[in-house]
Design a protein around this motif. Sequence first.
Motif, PDB file in Angstrom:
ATOM      1  N   THR A  38       0.999  -1.259  -0.053  1.00 20.31           N
ATOM      2  CA  THR A  38      -0.057   0.140  -0.103  1.00 20.31           C
ATOM      3  C   THR A  38       0.820   1.276  -0.143  1.00 20.31           C
ATOM      4  O   THR A  38       0.343   2.513  -0.329  1.00 20.31           O
ATOM      5  N   ASP A  39       2.199   1.165   0.204  1.00 23.25           N
ATOM      6  CA  ASP A  39       2.941   2.284   0.172  1.00 23.25           C
ATOM      7  C   ASP A  39       3.032   2.882  -1.219  1.00 23.25           C
ATOM      8  O   ASP A  39       3.264   4.081  -1.488  1.00 23.25           O
ATOM      9  N   TYR A  40       2.933   1.862  -2.126  1.00 22.49           N
ATOM     10  CA  TYR A  40       2.996   2.318  -3.655  1.00 22.49           C
ATOM     11  C   TYR A  40       1.611   2.901  -4.219  1.00 22.49           C
ATOM     12  O   TYR A  40       1.611   3.067  -5.189  1.00 22.49           O
ATOM     13  N   ALA A  41       0.528   3.021  -3.289  1.00 22.82           N
ATOM     14  CA  ALA A  41      -0.846   3.393  -3.959  1.00 22.82           C
ATOM     15  C   ALA A  41      -0.536   4.696  -4.594  1.00 22.82           C
ATOM     16  O   ALA A  41      -0.216   5.294  -4.128  1.00 22.82           O
ATOM     17  N   GLY A  42      -1.418   4.597  -5.849  1.00 20.07           N
ATOM     18  CA  GLY A  42      -1.074   5.860  -6.606  1.00 20.07           C
ATOM     19  C   GLY A  42      -0.190   5.962  -7.356  1.00 20.07           C
ATOM     20  O   GLY A  42       0.088   7.101  -8.169  1.00 20.07           O
ATOM     21  N   GLN A  43       0.734   5.095  -7.643  1.00 25.60           N
ATOM     22  CA  GLN A  43       1.833   5.043  -8.648  1.00 25.60           C
ATOM     23  C   GLN A  43       1.937   3.825  -8.904  1.00 25.60           C
ATOM     24  O   GLN A  43       1.520   2.572  -8.468  1.00 25.60           O
ATOM     25  N   TRP A  44       2.718   3.598 -10.197  1.00 23.40           N
ATOM     26  CA  TRP A  44       3.006   2.262 -10.771  1.00 23.40           C
ATOM     27  C   TRP A  44       4.246   1.573 -10.122  1.00 23.40           C
ATOM     28  O   TRP A  44       5.099   2.389  -9.385  1.00 23.40           O
ATOM     29  N   LEU A  45       4.140   0.234  -9.944  1.00 17.83           N
ATOM     30  CA  LEU A  45       5.212  -0.405  -9.341  1.00 17.83           C
ATOM     31  C   LEU A  45       5.792  -1.537 -10.345  1.00 17.83           C
ATOM     32  O   LEU A  45       4.998  -2.349 -10.659  1.00 17.83           O
ATOM     33  N   VAL A  46       7.025  -1.696 -10.459  1.00 19.77           N
ATOM     34  CA  VAL A  46       7.738  -2.800 -10.945  1.00 19.77           C
ATOM     35  C   VAL A  46       8.279  -3.518 -10.025  1.00 19.77           C
ATOM     36  O   VAL A  46       9.494  -3.193  -9.390  1.00 19.77           O
ATOM     37  N   LEU A  47       7.781  -4.722  -9.555  1.00 20.94           N
ATOM     38  CA  LEU A  47       8.417  -5.502  -8.838  1.00 20.94           C
ATOM     39  C   LEU A  47       8.980  -6.752  -9.265  1.00 20.94           C
ATOM     40  O   LEU A  47       8.341  -7.348 -10.089  1.00 20.94           O
ATOM     41  N   PHE A  48      10.216  -6.931  -9.084  1.00 23.74           N
ATOM     42  CA  PHE A  48      11.035  -7.938  -9.865  1.00 23.74           C
ATOM     43  C   PHE A  48      11.832  -8.945  -8.876  1.00 23.74           C
ATOM     44  O   PHE A  48      12.377  -8.344  -8.063  1.00 23.74           O
ATOM     45  N   SER A  49      11.889 -10.050  -9.250  1.00 25.88           N
ATOM     46  CA  SER A  49      12.894 -11.020  -8.272  1.00 25.88           C
ATOM     47  C   SER A  49      14.034 -11.371  -9.110  1.00 25.88           C
ATOM     48  O   SER A  49      14.149 -11.532 -10.246  1.00 25.88           O
ATOM     49  N   HIS A  50      15.042 -11.703  -8.126  1.00 27.54           N
ATOM     50  CA  HIS A  50      16.124 -12.201  -8.907  1.00 27.54           C
ATOM     51  C   HIS A  50      16.903 -13.475  -8.053  1.00 27.54           C
ATOM     52  O   HIS A  50      16.188 -13.525  -6.842  1.00 27.54           O
ATOM     53  N   PRO A  51      17.415 -14.480  -8.532  1.00 27.85           N
ATOM     54  CA  PRO A  51      17.801 -15.775  -7.989  1.00 27.85           C
ATOM     55  C   PRO A  51      18.746 -15.676  -6.567  1.00 27.85           C
ATOM     56  O   PRO A  51      18.262 -16.264  -5.735  1.00 27.85           O
ATOM     57  N   ALA A  52      19.569 -14.762  -6.610  1.00 30.26           N
ATOM     58  CA  ALA A  52      20.321 -14.426  -5.527  1.00 30.26           C
ATOM     59  C   ALA A  52      21.466 -13.445  -5.608  1.00 30.26           C
ATOM     60  O   ALA A  52      21.642 -12.953  -6.695  1.00 30.26           O
ATOM     61  N   ASP A  53      21.785 -12.950  -4.446  1.00 31.55           N
ATOM     62  CA  ASP A  53      22.918 -11.959  -4.421  1.00 31.55           C
ATOM     63  C   ASP A  53      24.174 -12.473  -4.868  1.00 31.55           C
ATOM     64  O   ASP A  53      24.362 -13.660  -5.031  1.00 31.55           O
ATOM     65  N   PHE A  54      25.129 -11.454  -5.264  1.00 35.62           N
ATOM     66  CA  PHE A  54      26.443 -11.927  -5.536  1.00 35.62           C
ATOM     67  C   PHE A  54      26.394 -12.818  -6.948  1.00 35.62           C
ATOM     68  O   PHE A  54      27.325 -14.016  -6.618  1.00 35.62           O
ATOM     69  N   THR A  55      25.698 -12.873  -7.673  1.00 35.84           N
ATOM     70  CA  THR A  55      25.804 -13.634  -9.082  1.00 35.84           C
ATOM     71  C   THR A  55      25.933 -12.943 -10.069  1.00 35.84           C
ATOM     72  O   THR A  55      25.471 -11.670 -10.141  1.00 35.84           O
ATOM     73  N   PRO A  56      26.522 -13.147 -11.233  1.00 35.07           N
ATOM     74  CA  PRO A  56      26.765 -12.380 -12.384  1.00 35.07           C
ATOM     75  C   PRO A  56      25.690 -11.823 -13.251  1.00 35.07           C
ATOM     76  O   PRO A  56      25.751 -10.660 -13.362  1.00 35.07           O
ATOM     77  N   VAL A  57      24.533 -12.917 -13.408  1.00 40.05           N
ATOM     78  CA  VAL A  57      23.605 -12.228 -14.371  1.00 40.05           C
ATOM     79  C   VAL A  57      22.832 -11.166 -13.649  1.00 40.05           C
ATOM     80  O   VAL A  57      22.602 -10.129 -14.244  1.00 40.05           O
ATOM     81  N   CYS A  58      22.322 -11.418 -12.343  1.00 43.99           N
ATOM     82  CA  CYS A  58      21.667 -10.621 -11.461  1.00 43.99           C
ATOM     83  C   CYS A  58      22.451  -9.265 -11.680  1.00 43.99           C
ATOM     84  O   CYS A  58      21.578  -8.310 -11.249  1.00 43.99           O
ATOM     85  N   THR A  59      23.499  -9.170 -11.199  1.00 39.40           N
ATOM     86  CA  THR A  59      24.497  -8.043 -11.086  1.00 39.40           C
ATOM     87  C   THR A  59      24.059  -7.037 -12.294  1.00 39.40           C
ATOM     88  O   THR A  59      23.913  -6.082 -12.352  1.00 39.40           O
ATOM     89  N   THR A  60      24.325  -7.752 -13.472  1.00 43.48           N
ATOM     90  CA  THR A  60      24.177  -6.969 -14.870  1.00 43.48           C
ATOM     91  C   THR A  60      22.773  -6.388 -14.812  1.00 43.48           C
ATOM     92  O   THR A  60      22.562  -5.306 -15.499  1.00 43.48           O
ATOM     93  N   GLU A  61      21.660  -7.228 -14.398  1.00 44.39           N
ATOM     94  CA  GLU A  61      20.304  -6.796 -14.444  1.00 44.39           C
ATOM     95  C   GLU A  61      20.262  -5.685 -13.560  1.00 44.39           C
ATOM     96  O   GLU A  61      19.324  -4.684 -13.789  1.00 44.39           O
ATOM     97  N   PHE A  62      20.530  -5.359 -12.323  1.00 42.28           N
ATOM     98  CA  PHE A  62      20.339  -4.546 -11.258  1.00 42.28           C
ATOM     99  C   PHE A  62      21.340  -3.142 -11.764  1.00 42.28           C
ATOM    100  O   PHE A  62      20.739  -2.017 -11.680  1.00 42.28           O
ATOM    101  N   ILE A  63      22.253  -3.258 -12.579  1.00 47.94           N
ATOM    102  CA  ILE A  63      22.855  -2.369 -13.066  1.00 47.94           C
ATOM    103  C   ILE A  63      21.921  -1.842 -14.249  1.00 47.94           C
ATOM    104  O   ILE A  63      21.916  -0.538 -14.322  1.00 47.94           O
ATOM    105  N   ALA A  64      21.574  -2.504 -14.950  1.00 52.80           N
ATOM    106  CA  ALA A  64      20.743  -2.036 -15.983  1.00 52.80           C
ATOM    107  C   ALA A  64      19.207  -1.567 -15.479  1.00 52.80           C
ATOM    108  O   ALA A  64      19.008  -0.476 -16.347  1.00 52.80           O
ATOM    109  N   PHE A  65      18.811  -2.040 -14.539  1.00 50.19           N
ATOM    110  CA  PHE A  65      17.594  -1.219 -14.068  1.00 50.19           C
ATOM    111  C   PHE A  65      18.049  -0.084 -13.358  1.00 50.19           C
ATOM    112  O   PHE A  65      17.373   1.250 -13.629  1.00 50.19           O
TER     113      PHE A  65
END
Length: 225
Positions: A38-65
């Motif tokens: 409910t903190d996000y009511a009134g705006q759009w939210l992109v909720l996204f999951s990643h498999p694990a911290d300190f993993t290479p593909v996830c790191t590239t995604e977080f940089i891209a976001f």
Amino acid sequence: MTTTEQPTPSDTDRALPLIGDPAPYFEADTTHGPVRLTDYAGQWLVLFSHPADFTPVCTTEFIAFTELADDFAARNVALLGNSVDSVHSHLAWTRSIEEKLGVRIPFPIVADLDTKVSRAYGMLHPNTSGTAAVRAVFVIDPEQTVRAVLYYPMNAGRMIPEILRLVDALQTSDRDGVSCPANWHPGEDVVVGAPKTQAELDARLADDSVKLADWYLATKPGTAS
């Protein structure tokens, strides 16, 4: 005659949130402190999951976001990451990204140790991993309705500009009552709905403001956001 006993569904077997469903409510600890849906009511939210911290593909995604974070913000879109790692792990990982790669992650990351968020949103796929979330994306509108759902496997990183384009398409559709064709980008022609009656068909055929490919397929110039 014998019958085969059916397994009892587990939490990970539950129905996934569908497009048009209310977004499942959650409360969680994050790298920016406690958050609720409910903190996000009134705006759009992109909720996204990643498999694990300190993993290479996830790191590239977080940089891209992060590279597109200002573009999402300009569209009234908040970003919220999620994985089953702890807050301390998230903080150590984001600190490492900043130290080694010079990128400061600006959005919060849910520490979903109890997997409540992951289970509510169907982010755990047992045939892939019993504990790590797949690369799920949920686009939630200001009324907190699920508007789009994307799933990627663990070994394929997401195209973050496509998620931004998807938000643009949803917002354009809501604002102008149109649809967006394949490969559409903001500023390009949009699709207008097909006629549903003979009167609507006659009006469509006489309408010089639209481009007709056929009676059911018509486009018109898009409007600026």
